[in-house]
Design a protein around this motif. Structure first.
Motif, PDB file in Angstrom:
ATOM      1  N   ARG A 209       0.889  -1.293   0.003  1.00 10.47           N
ATOM      2  CA  ARG A 209      -0.020   0.009   0.069  1.00 10.47           C
ATOM      3  C   ARG A 209       0.937   1.232   0.044  1.00 10.47           C
ATOM      4  N   ARG A 210       2.014   1.180   0.763  1.00  5.36           N
ATOM      5  CA  ARG A 210       2.639   2.466   0.726  1.00  5.36           C
ATOM      6  C   ARG A 210       3.420   2.720  -0.304  1.00  5.36           C
ATOM      7  N   ARG A 211       3.637   1.615  -1.294  1.00  3.91           N
ATOM      8  CA  ARG A 211       4.246   1.908  -2.663  1.00  3.91           C
ATOM      9  C   ARG A 211       3.148   2.124  -3.805  1.00  3.91           C
ATOM     10  N   GLY A 212       1.869   2.260  -3.299  1.00  2.00           N
ATOM     11  CA  GLY A 212       0.879   2.512  -4.176  1.00  2.00           C
ATOM     12  C   GLY A 212       0.521   1.329  -4.882  1.00  2.00           C
ATOM     13  N   LEU A 213       0.388   0.163  -4.479  1.00  2.00           N
ATOM     14  CA  LEU A 213       0.380  -0.973  -5.197  1.00  2.00           C
ATOM     15  C   LEU A 213      -0.812  -1.982  -4.382  1.00  2.00           C
ATOM     16  N   ALA A 214      -1.653  -1.113  -3.665  1.00  2.00           N
ATOM     17  CA  ALA A 214      -2.940  -1.909  -3.099  1.00  2.00           C
ATOM     18  C   ALA A 214      -3.537  -2.935  -4.209  1.00  2.00           C
ATOM     19  N   ASP A 215      -3.803  -2.357  -5.319  1.00  2.00           N
ATOM     20  CA  ASP A 215      -4.503  -3.080  -6.445  1.00  2.00           C
ATOM     21  C   ASP A 215      -3.537  -4.541  -6.848  1.00  2.00           C
ATOM     22  N   GLU A 216      -2.559  -4.501  -6.543  1.00  4.39           N
ATOM     23  CA  GLU A 216      -1.542  -5.718  -6.738  1.00  4.39           C
ATOM     24  C   GLU A 216      -1.592  -6.813  -5.648  1.00  4.39           C
ATOM     25  N   ILE A 217      -1.932  -6.294  -4.361  1.00  6.13           N
ATOM     26  CA  ILE A 217      -1.818  -7.412  -3.180  1.00  6.13           C
ATOM     27  C   ILE A 217      -2.445  -8.854  -3.542  1.00  6.13           C
ATOM     28  N   ARG A 218      -1.686  -9.631  -3.551  1.00  8.17           N
ATOM     29  CA  ARG A 218      -2.058 -10.968  -3.663  1.00  8.17           C
ATOM     30  C   ARG A 218      -1.493 -11.849  -2.597  1.00  8.17           C
ATOM     31  N   VAL A 219      -2.226 -12.472  -1.731  1.00  5.60           N
ATOM     32  CA  VAL A 219      -1.791 -13.228  -0.706  1.00  5.60           C
ATOM     33  C   VAL A 219      -2.392 -14.776  -1.060  1.00  5.60           C
ATOM     34  N   VAL A 220      -1.239 -15.910  -1.058  1.00  5.39           N
ATOM     35  CA  VAL A 220      -1.559 -17.067  -1.454  1.00  5.39           C
ATOM     36  C   VAL A 220      -1.583 -18.099  -0.026  1.00  5.39           C
ATOM     37  N   PRO A 221      -2.193 -18.734   0.050  1.00  2.15           N
ATOM     38  CA  PRO A 221      -2.177 -19.688   1.324  1.00  2.15           C
ATOM     39  C   PRO A 221      -0.898 -20.582   1.512  1.00  2.15           C
ATOM     40  N   GLY A 222      -0.376 -20.473   2.297  1.00  2.00           N
ATOM     41  CA  GLY A 222       0.804 -21.315   2.459  1.00  2.00           C
ATOM     42  C   GLY A 222       1.283 -21.857   3.731  1.00  2.00           C
ATOM     43  N   ASP A 223       2.442 -22.107   4.330  1.00  2.00           N
ATOM     44  CA  ASP A 223       2.732 -22.790   5.564  1.00  2.00           C
ATOM     45  C   ASP A 223       4.195 -22.545   5.614  1.00  2.00           C
ATOM     46  N   HIS A 224       4.906 -23.245   6.333  1.00  2.00           N
ATOM     47  CA  HIS A 224       6.521 -22.913   6.595  1.00  2.00           C
ATOM     48  C   HIS A 224       7.335 -24.134   5.944  1.00  2.00           C
ATOM     49  N   ASP A 225       6.947 -25.004   5.312  1.00  5.45           N
ATOM     50  CA  ASP A 225       7.703 -26.038   4.643  1.00  5.45           C
ATOM     51  C   ASP A 225       7.650 -25.994   3.111  1.00  5.45           C
ATOM     52  N   GLU A 226       8.486 -26.825   2.667  1.00  7.73           N
ATOM     53  CA  GLU A 226       8.751 -26.939   1.120  1.00  7.73           C
ATOM     54  C   GLU A 226       7.679 -27.505   0.481  1.00  7.73           C
ATOM     55  N   THR A 227       6.745 -28.332   1.263  1.00  7.55           N
ATOM     56  CA  THR A 227       5.118 -28.883   0.529  1.00  7.55           C
ATOM     57  C   THR A 227       4.265 -27.552   0.251  1.00  7.55           C
ATOM     58  N   ALA A 228       4.422 -26.925   1.401  1.00  6.25           N
ATOM     59  CA  ALA A 228       3.268 -25.576   1.191  1.00  6.25           C
ATOM     60  C   ALA A 228       3.853 -24.704   0.275  1.00  6.25           C
ATOM     61  N   GLY A 229       5.177 -24.510  -0.041  1.00  8.46           N
ATOM     62  CA  GLY A 229       5.699 -23.673  -1.204  1.00  8.46           C
ATOM     63  C   GLY A 229       5.317 -24.285  -2.485  1.00  8.46           C
ATOM     64  N   ALA A 230       5.565 -25.532  -2.659  1.00  4.75           N
ATOM     65  CA  ALA A 230       5.003 -26.387  -3.882  1.00  4.75           C
ATOM     66  C   ALA A 230       3.752 -26.134  -4.217  1.00  4.75           C
ATOM     67  N   ASP A 231       2.896 -26.322  -3.238  1.00  2.48           N
ATOM     68  CA  ASP A 231       1.285 -25.964  -3.385  1.00  2.48           C
ATOM     69  C   ASP A 231       1.029 -24.860  -3.928  1.00  2.48           C
ATOM     70  N   ALA A 232       1.703 -23.816  -3.461  1.00  2.00           N
ATOM     71  CA  ALA A 232       1.487 -22.442  -3.561  1.00  2.00           C
ATOM     72  C   ALA A 232       1.942 -22.026  -5.135  1.00  2.00           C
ATOM     73  N   ALA A 233       3.123 -22.719  -5.526  1.00  4.11           N
ATOM     74  CA  ALA A 233       3.401 -22.567  -6.873  1.00  4.11           C
ATOM     75  C   ALA A 233       2.534 -23.159  -7.819  1.00  4.11           C
ATOM     76  N   ARG A 234       2.030 -24.251  -7.602  1.00  2.00           N
ATOM     77  CA  ARG A 234       0.690 -24.818  -8.488  1.00  2.00           C
ATOM     78  C   ARG A 234      -0.272 -24.041  -8.499  1.00  2.00           C
ATOM     79  N   ALA A 235      -0.770 -23.558  -7.419  1.00  2.00           N
ATOM     80  CA  ALA A 235      -1.868 -22.571  -7.362  1.00  2.00           C
ATOM     81  C   ALA A 235      -1.596 -21.300  -8.398  1.00  2.00           C
TER      82      ALA A 235
END
Length: 341
Positions: A209-235
Motif C-alpha cells: 500500500r505504501r508503494r501505491g500497489l494496493a490493487d496488486e496485493i495477492r496473498v496465497v495460502p501457505g505454510d512453513h515448509d517445502e510442501t506448502a511452497g510447492a502447493d502455492a507454486a501450483r496455485a
C-alpha cells in the motif's frame, strides 16, 4: 572397564582413578572440574591414570548430584535449516555462560508440548523455543513454571522473553527491493499458522500500500515448509496470470516454489523473482542462491541465551521483548521483471 573380584565388569570410578594415580579422590575431582588446586604434574598423572583404566567423566551423574543442572533446554524442528543455524549459536553462547544444552525435537508423532515436558523432566533450568506454535495462553502458563525464551516470535505472552526480527521492516525491505527492480505484480505466500505468519502478511500488505500497489496485493495460502511452497507454486501456475515476483514466508517455502517452477519450465528470475526469509544455509547453496532476509542467527542465539541466563543468574523477573533489524541479502533469485507480453 575393570573387573571386580567376582569377575563381573563394572565402570571405572573417580575413586579408581585416585587409587591408580596415588592421590586423593578430592584432588581427582578438582582435575576433572578443571579447578585450581592441582599442580601440572599431578594433573598429568591423574589424566594418564584415567586413560589407563578407561575412566570417562559422566556429566549426567554430576548434574544429578548438583542442586542445579545448569542446563538450557531447546525445542527445535530438525527439518528447519534456520533452526540448525540457531542451535549452533546457542551451543557457543551457552558454553561461554557455563551452561550445557539439551535438545528436544519436534516430529509428526511428537508435538511441542511433549518436547517441552521431556526437557523439564531432564531438569532443564530454562527453555528456549525456536519458532513456537503454542498459543499465547499456553506460553504464559509455561512461563509461570520455568523461564522461557521464544526465538522468531514476538511478545505474545506476559511471562515470556522473546527475540525476533522487526517483521514489518523486513517486509518493507523485500517489497522495496522488488519494486526497485521494476516489479509491480508481487505476490506473498504466507505461513499459515506458523510463527510470525500474521506479522509478515500484515507487513507485506502495508509495504504494498505504501508503494501505491494496493490493487496488486495477492496473498496465497501457505505454510512453513517445502510442501506448502510447492502447493502455492501450483496455485500460481493454475491462475490466469503469473506474478512477476513472489515473497515466500521463509526459505523452506521458497525452496518448494523454486522446485515446482523449475519442473514447470518457469525460469527464476527471468520469469519470476523469488524472495525468502531466514538466510538459512539452504538459501546459500549455489544452485538455489536465494535472495532472502537475514535474521542473523548467531546474534539471535546469543540474545536468547543471554535472556535465559539473566533470569537464572541475574534474578530478572520482568519479561523482555528483544527486536533486531533484518537486512536483505540479494542473490541470484531476483532480477528485473520479464518484458510485457
Amino acid at each position: 572397564m575393570e573387573r571386580t573380584g567376582g569377575g563381573r565388569d563394572r565402570r571405572a570410578t573417580m575413586r579408581d582413578v585416585a587409587a591408580r594415580a596415588g592421590v586423593s579422590r578430592s584432588l581427582v575431582s578438582l582435575v576433572f572440574r578443571d579447578e585450581p588446586g592441582a599442580s601440572p604434574e599431578t594433573r598429568d598423572k591423574v589424566l594418564r591414570a584415567a586413560d589407563e583404566i578407561g575412566y570417562r567423566l559422566d556429566p549426567t551423574a554430576r548434574l544429578l548430584r548438583s542442586s542445579r543442572s545448569r542446563l538450557l533446554g531447546v525445542v527445535l524442528d530438525t527439518r528447519n535449516a534456520f533452526h540448525a543455524d540457531l542451535v549452533d549459536g546457542i551451543y557457543a553462547s551457552a558454553e561461554e555462560a557455563g551452561y550445557e544444552v539439551s535438545l528436544s525435537a519436534l516430529a509428526p508423532t511428537r508435538d511441542e508440548h511433549k518436547a517441552v515436558e521431556r526437557l523439564i523432566a531432564y531438569r532443564s533450568e530454562a527453555l528456549i523455543l525456536l519458532g513456537p506454535e503454542s498459543t499465547a495462553e499456553e506460553l504464559s502458563e509455561l512461563g509461570r513454571r520455568i523461564p522461557v525464551v521464544t526465538v522468531g516470535r514476538g511478545a505474545t505472552a506476559e511471562t515470556v522473553d522473546s527475540v525476533h526480527i522487526a517483521e514489518a521492516d523486513g517486509a518493507r525491505q523485500s517489497v522495496d527491493h522488488l519494486v526497485g527492480l521494476g516489479h509491480r505484480a508481487i505476490a506473498h505466500v504466507d505461513g499459515g499458522r506458523a510463527s510470525m505468519a500474521d506479522e509478515r502478511r500484515r507487513g507485506y500488505r502495508q509495504a504494498m500500500r505504501r508503494r501505491g500497489l494496493a490493487d496488486e496485493i495477492r496473498v496465497v495460502p501457505g505454510d512453513h515448509d517445502e510442501t506448502a511452497g510447492a502447493d502455492a507454486a501450483r496455485a500460481l501456475l493454475a491462475a490466469d496470470t503469473l506474478p512477476t515476483a513472489v515473497i515466500a514466508y521463509n526459505d523452506r517455502c521458497a525452496a518448494g516454489l523454486l522446485d515446482v517452477f523449475l519442473r514447470a519450465g518457469v525460469r527464476v528470475p527471468a520469469d519470476v523473482s523469488v524472495v525468502g526469509c531466514d538466510d538459512s544455509s539452504l538459501a546459500r547453496l549455489a544452485h538455489i542462491s536465494l535472495t532472502t532476509l537475514s535474521q542473523d542467527a548467531e546474534r539471535m542465539a546469543e540474545l536468547a541465551v543471554q535472556a535465559a541466563v539473566e533470569r537464572l543468574d541475574g534474578g530478572r523477573s520482568k519479561p523482555r521483548d528483544v527486536v533486531i533489524g533484518p537486512h536483505l541479502v540479494v542473490r541470484a533469485s531476483t532480477a528485473h521483471p520479464r518484458p510485457a507480453g
